[in-house]
Design an enzyme around this catalytic site. Structure first.
Site, PDB file in Angstrom:
ATOM      1  N   CYS A 165       0.852  -1.191   0.000  1.00  0.00           N
ATOM      2  CA  CYS A 165       0.000   0.000   0.000  1.00  0.00           C
ATOM      3  C   CYS A 165       0.895   1.252   0.000  1.00  0.00           C
ATOM      4  O   CYS A 165       1.635   1.468  -0.952  1.00  0.00           O
ATOM      5  CB  CYS A 165      -0.938  -0.056   1.208  1.00  0.00           C
ATOM      6  N   ASP A 222      -8.895  -3.166  -7.363  1.00  0.00           N
ATOM      7  CA  ASP A 222      -8.470  -2.093  -6.469  1.00  0.00           C
ATOM      8  C   ASP A 222      -9.103  -0.776  -6.902  1.00  0.00           C
ATOM      9  O   ASP A 222      -8.804  -0.256  -7.977  1.00  0.00           O
ATOM     10  CB  ASP A 222      -6.942  -1.991  -6.510  1.00  0.00           C
ATOM     11  N   HIS A 252      -7.361  -4.412  -3.433  1.00  0.00           N
ATOM     12  CA  HIS A 252      -6.281  -3.805  -2.666  1.00  0.00           C
ATOM     13  C   HIS A 252      -6.056  -4.611  -1.379  1.00  0.00           C
ATOM     14  O   HIS A 252      -7.005  -5.065  -0.753  1.00  0.00           O
ATOM     15  CB  HIS A 252      -6.646  -2.364  -2.315  1.00  0.00           C
TER      16      HIS A 252
END
Length: 283
Positions: A165, A222, A252
């Protein structure tokens, strides 16, 4: 007398909430813990694990093989939740694979009591993360690289970096900055953004500067990183040693087994590809 009945599903919901509370108490990021999560807990058998204080006061979690000799090393860059239990487990996974894994606490200046993993107020989390400007983060990465280079149990010619991330974006930037790195693995990290008043760059801006091949691992579902961005980055990487794998059914955070978005199949495949990428590049 009326008979009181328990609403259907309540017991299951209570159990899920109880499980979530246990995981939060165990140190997983409170903001995104799934109620039904069963995260992996990698054993520390044969490992040396614990916190170290690097030069300048930088805290870092370290996991490494206890066996003598010089081992390859990987810097593990956390999500926006700091170095919580899942990041520590990732370090143990690397250590069990033969690596010295180091996870610097990049947000410690704005979170001196390390409360990020327990926080559920997203704007408050973002405010702490925003304090870690790119040059500070690159400086902390350099500090970590220098520390690794000075350890007798590290092969300083075999250094890599990976991140998740927020840390995925940092991985790209570090690979464009430090020639000491031999490989990188960027998990669903942002590829572009607002340069702001400091004119900061993002991964799409530094492809020509990459000093180490990066394997990007992204999910087509995502919502924060559109497929169009991934495809644009893939086009920029064409002809280089870096590449991106896009998993069509992954969201994600698909490696994070404590999160609702965990995808076991994609995570297993991506982890194997990352280790193969490191090996192929001498790490």
């Amino acid at each position: 007398m009326a008979t009181l009945t328990r609403p259907e599903g309540t017991e299951a919901e209570d159990l899920a909430l109880s499980r979530r509370a246990v995981l939060i108490a165990a140190g997983y990021a409170a903001f995104d813990v799934a109620a039904n999560a069963e995260p992996v807990r990698t054993p520390d058998t044969g490992l040396v694990t614990g916190w170290e204080t690097l030069p300048g006061g930088l805290p870092a979690f370290v996991a490494r093989p206890s066996a003598k000799g010089k081992h390859p090393a990987v810097i593990v860059v956390n999500e926006i939740f700091g170095v919580h239990e899942w990041i520590k487990d990732v370090c143990r996974r690397f250590a069990q694979a033969g690596y010295v894994a180091v996870a610097p606490e990049y947000f410690y200046r704005g979170d001196t009591e390390r409360k990020l993993p327990t926080m559920t107020d997203f704007p408050a989390i973002r405010a702490i993360v925003a304090q870690a400007k790119l040059e500070q983060v690159m400086g902390d990465t350099k500090t970590t690289l220098d520390w690794l280079g000075g350890q007798k149990f590290v092969n300083k010619k075999k250094l890599a970096i990976t991140g998740f991330c927020w840390g995925g974006g940092i991985t790209w930037m570090a690979a464009a900055r430090f020639p000491e790195l031999k490989a990188g693995g960027a998990w669903y990290g942002g590829l572009k953004g607002n340069p702001g008043p400091e004119g900061r760059k993002f991964p799409m801006d530094v492809v020509a500067d990459l000093k180490a091949p990066v394997l990007g691992l992204y999910g087509a579902l995502d919502k924060g990183i559109p497929v169009a961005d991934v495809e644009a980055m893939q086009a920029k990487l064409k002809g280089t040693k870096s590449s991106i794998v896009l998993y069509p059914d992954a969201d994600h955070g698909f490696l994070a087994d404590y999160r609702p978005s965990y995808n076991a199949a994609a995570g297993k495949d991506a982890w194997g590809k990352l280790l193969a990428h490191f090996k192929a590049n001498g790490v």
